[in-house]
Write a protein that holds these residues in place. Structure first.
Motif, PDB file in Angstrom:
ATOM      1  N   GLY A 200       0.789  -1.230   0.000  1.00 59.11           N
ATOM      2  CA  GLY A 200       0.000   0.000   0.000  1.00 59.11           C
ATOM      3  C   GLY A 200       0.819   1.277   0.000  1.00 59.11           C
ATOM      4  N   SER A 202       1.994   2.991  -2.672  1.00 61.13           N
ATOM      5  CA  SER A 202       1.512   3.931  -3.676  1.00 61.13           C
ATOM      6  C   SER A 202       0.194   4.570  -3.238  1.00 61.13           C
ATOM      7  CB  SER A 202       1.329   3.225  -5.017  1.00 61.13           C
ATOM      8  OG  SER A 202       2.558   2.680  -5.429  1.00 61.13           O
ATOM      9  N   MET A 203      -0.677   3.756  -2.664  1.00 58.24           N
ATOM     10  CA  MET A 203      -1.975   4.275  -2.213  1.00 58.24           C
ATOM     11  C   MET A 203      -1.786   5.339  -1.135  1.00 58.24           C
ATOM     12  SD  MET A 203      -4.574   2.718  -3.648  1.00 58.24           S
ATOM     13  CE  MET A 203      -5.130   1.205  -4.393  1.00 58.24           C
ATOM     14  N   TYR A 380      -5.971  -0.611   6.660  1.00 58.17           N
ATOM     15  CA  TYR A 380      -5.312   0.362   5.780  1.00 58.17           C
ATOM     16  C   TYR A 380      -5.482   1.770   6.319  1.00 58.17           C
ATOM     17  CZ  TYR A 380      -4.680  -3.098   2.076  1.00 58.17           C
ATOM     18  OH  TYR A 380      -4.285  -4.186   1.338  1.00 58.17           O
ATOM     19  N   LEU A 453      -9.591   5.511   1.821  1.00 56.09           N
ATOM     20  CA  LEU A 453      -8.805   6.159   0.762  1.00 56.09           C
ATOM     21  C   LEU A 453      -9.347   7.529   0.375  1.00 56.09           C
ATOM     22  CD1 LEU A 453      -8.109   3.510  -2.021  1.00 56.09           C
ATOM     23  CD2 LEU A 453      -6.459   4.904  -0.792  1.00 56.09           C
TER      24      LEU A 453
HETATM   25  N1  LIG Z   1      -5.771   2.447   1.744  1.00 55.55           N
HETATM   26  C1  LIG Z   1      -6.142   1.325   1.108  1.00 55.55           C
HETATM   27  N2  LIG Z   1      -7.427   0.936   1.096  1.00 55.55           N
HETATM   28  C2  LIG Z   1      -7.787  -0.189   0.470  1.00 55.55           C
HETATM   29  N3  LIG Z   1      -6.953  -0.998  -0.193  1.00 55.55           N
HETATM   30  C3  LIG Z   1      -5.676  -0.662  -0.247  1.00 55.55           C
HETATM   31  C4  LIG Z   1      -5.188   0.514   0.409  1.00 55.55           C
HETATM   32  N4  LIG Z   1      -3.866   0.579   0.195  1.00 55.55           N
HETATM   33  C5  LIG Z   1      -3.539  -0.485  -0.554  1.00 55.55           C
HETATM   34  N5  LIG Z   1      -4.613  -1.249  -0.819  1.00 55.55           N
HETATM   35  C6  LIG Z   1      -4.608  -2.505  -1.581  1.00 55.55           C
HETATM   36  O1  LIG Z   1      -3.266  -2.953  -1.755  1.00 55.55           O
HETATM   37  C7  LIG Z   1      -2.943  -3.043  -3.134  1.00 55.55           C
HETATM   38  C8  LIG Z   1      -1.492  -2.620  -3.373  1.00 55.55           C
HETATM   39  O2  LIG Z   1      -1.325  -1.280  -3.000  1.00 55.55           O
HETATM   40  P1  LIG Z   1      -0.160  -0.402  -3.607  1.00 55.55           P
HETATM   41  O3  LIG Z   1      -0.290   0.940  -3.011  1.00 55.55           O
HETATM   42  O4  LIG Z   1      -0.172  -0.466  -5.094  1.00 55.55           O
HETATM   43  O5  LIG Z   1       1.097  -1.168  -3.050  1.00 55.55           O
HETATM   44  P2  LIG Z   1       2.637  -0.880  -3.283  1.00 55.55           P
HETATM   45  O6  LIG Z   1       2.768   0.446  -3.911  1.00 55.55           O
HETATM   46  O7  LIG Z   1       3.239  -0.946  -1.912  1.00 55.55           O
HETATM   47  O8  LIG Z   1       3.123  -1.980  -4.134  1.00 55.55           O
HETATM   48  C9  LIG Z   1      -3.940  -2.140  -3.825  1.00 55.55           C
HETATM   49  O9  LIG Z   1      -4.181  -2.519  -5.144  1.00 55.55           O
HETATM   50  C10 LIG Z   1      -5.167  -2.287  -2.960  1.00 55.55           C
HETATM   51  O10 LIG Z   1      -5.866  -3.440  -3.306  1.00 55.55           O
END
Ligand SMILES: Nc1ncnc2c1ncn2[C@@H]1O[C@H](COP(=O)(O)OP(=O)(O)O)[C@@H](O)[C@H]1O
Ligand SMILES: [Mg+2]
Length: 482
Positions: A200, A202-203, A380, A453
């Motif tokens: 998570g 990037s999120m 999250y 989010l």
């Molecule tokens: N705040 C959040 N709420 C819901 N799901 C999340 C959240 N953060 C991450 N996720 C889940 O985790 C997955 C990977 O997140 P991401 O940010 O792409 O990870 P990373 O950048 O660490 O590889 C997302 O596709 C989503 O399914």
């Protein structure tokens, strides 16, 4: 040298040859001055070797990939050995023949700014770049038109004198409750975001970019897969985030040099906005891939690997990049610009001993650790509060809040340590009053740390929420028990 020549001239055997040379030299003297060029003498692996040009490390040059057609590959001098230059091409060089000509960049471009070529590249900066997506060389990747009118600035800037920097003493609201409340970040602070992939990062970065009170966001996407770049811009940053951002993308498939340059360029853009007195949030994803790009280059020019395959220059490069973020000088009217930065660090398999993670921990002002087990349980943002720290926090918060944060952490860790016992019903309430309190508080603490989010939680809201969990009236109790 002159003595040698006259000796040779006196020798009738070499005299004819010398006369020919003399004629050739005088023809050259009268001919219009031609562009100095060198020749590629070796091309194996990532790095090319060239002779015949004297250029300093860091100079930009062009290689004639296809003689006959004006087709050039951009390259940079990354080292030398005797009279041999090591060049790292930035673009594809398939078709490159032995002996291909090499020119210094600005000379090949026909401008007189040789000096600039030697000092480093000049890349576009300015407000016109907001909302745009660029590559590591400053070319637009979106289809919003050219940016040729933007002012240009040298990529490298002299470091800010650490003594003239404003210290970190005011809060930057990042819009995320767990960080605002428990890991308060100051303007000009440099944080690491440590996690494995898919946890998570990037999120979380996207949430901060959308909700922070910083005026300008600069995002450097370094060494990620191309698909992730598009996903980050379109889905995570979204139109509202992008409007006040500049994104520099140098994904995994571009040359390691462009990846390094992408990170330097993103930092340069942040410096530009900071020097105008603005608060900038710089997001660099990822510092690990930046280190890997430097490793690729260093190994290719023959630097010996040291720690886990990383050559020493990698560990020298990291602080040089990171030190460029931070607060600017205080201006005449007392205001100052700031670069608050988040660098992601990949800790694969939760290996906290990774040399890049180690080095980053040492040079950053704190770290947010994301936990896979929290993410897997649907918690999250998956911030592991116990493992995370903001080193500037004590300068940013008052004693009351410090007490609240300590009580929060104590209750949380007491609950975590006994979680298995509680889960199997092996703990009988009443045996340990502090654990009873921790169990009673836990749902509120877990709720505090989680955030949707699409929810923006300001610093004031986070503090008010903390006050509601740990009311001020309890203050004397908490200091007594702490
Ligand atoms: N705040 C959040 N709420 C819901 N799901 C999340 C959240 N953060 C991450 N996720 C889940 O985790 C997955 C990977 O997140 P991401 O940010 O792409 O990870 P990373 O950048 O660490 O590889 C997302 O596709 C989503 O399914
Ligand atoms: Mg990611």
């Amino acid at each position: 040298m002159a003595a040698d020549l006259s000796d040779a001239a006196a020798n009738p055997l070499t005299h004819g040859w010398l006369a020919g040379l003399d004629q050739a030299v005088s023809r050259l003297r009268t001919a219009p001055s031609s562009t100095p060029s060198g020749r590629v003498t070796r091309a194996t692996g990532l790095v090319l070797e060239a002779t015949g040009l004297r250029l300093p490390v860091g100079a930009a040059c062009r290689i004639e990939v296809n003689p006959g057609h004006p087709e050039y590959a951009a390259a940079e001098v990354v080292g030398f050995n005797g009279h041999t230059l090591y060049l790292m091409p930035q673009t594809d060089i398939s078709g490159l023949p032995p002996g291909a000509r090499v020119f210094a960049e600005e000379v090949a471009a026909g401008t007189a700014e040789v000096d600039a070529a030697l000092r480093g590249r000049r890349l576009p900066v300015g407000d016109a770049l907001l909302g745009r997506v660029l590559d590591g060389a400053g070319h637009p990747l979106d289809d919003l038109g050219p940016i040729d009118d933007a002012p240009r600035a040298a990529l490298n800037t002299p470091p800010v004198n650490p003594l003239s920097r404003r210290p970190i003493d005011s809060v930057l609201d990042v819009g995320v409750r767990a960080i605002n409340g428990m890991l308060t970040v100051g303007r000009g602070q440099r944080m690491g975001l440590f996690a494995g992939s898919g946890v998570g990062k990037s999120m979380l970065l996207g949430m901060m970019a959308r909700y922070t009170k910083a005026e300008v966001i600069v995002v450097g996407l370094i060494g990620e897969r191309g698909r992730e770049v598009k996903d980050f811009i379109e889905n995570i940053l979204g139109p509202e985030g992008l409007a006040r951002s500049v994104v520099v993308a140098a994904p995994a498939d571009v040359s390691p040099l462009l990846r390094l340059q992408g990170a330097a360029y993103a930092t340069r853009l942040a410096e530009y906005f900071r020097d105008q007195g603005r608060d900038v949030l710089l997001i660099m994803d990822s510092l690990t891939r930046y280190a890997m790009a430097q490793r690729e280059i260093a190994l290719a020019i023959g630097e010996p690997p040291a720690t886990k395959g990383y050559p020493p220059s990698v560990f020298a490069k990291l602080p040089m990049l990171v030190e460029r973020a931070g607060n600017g000088k205080v201006r005449e009217d007392g205001s100052y610009g700031s670069i608050t930065a988040f660098y992601t660090v990949l800790t694969e398999g939760d290996d906290q001993q990774d040399p890049i993670a180690d080095s980053a921990r040492a040079i950053l002002d704190g770290h947010v650790v994301l936990s896979r087990s929290l993410a897997e349980s649907g918690h999250y943002p998956a911030i592991d509060i116990e493992a995370s720290i903001s080193r500037a926090m004590t300068a940013l918060i008052d004693n009351t809040r410090f007490q609240q944060v300590s009580r929060f952490k104590q209750a949380l860790s007491r609950y975590q340590r006994n979680r298995d016992l509680i889960a199997v019903g092996a703990y009988a309430p009443g045996n340990d009053p502090q654990l009873d309190e921790a169990i009673a508080l836990h749902p509120q603490l877990a709720a505090f740390l989680q955030q949707d989010l699409h929810q923006n939680v300001s610093y004031e809201q986070a503090v008010a929420h903390l006050d509601s969990i740990f009311p001020m009236a309890n203050r004397h109790v908490s200091s007594a028990t702490a």
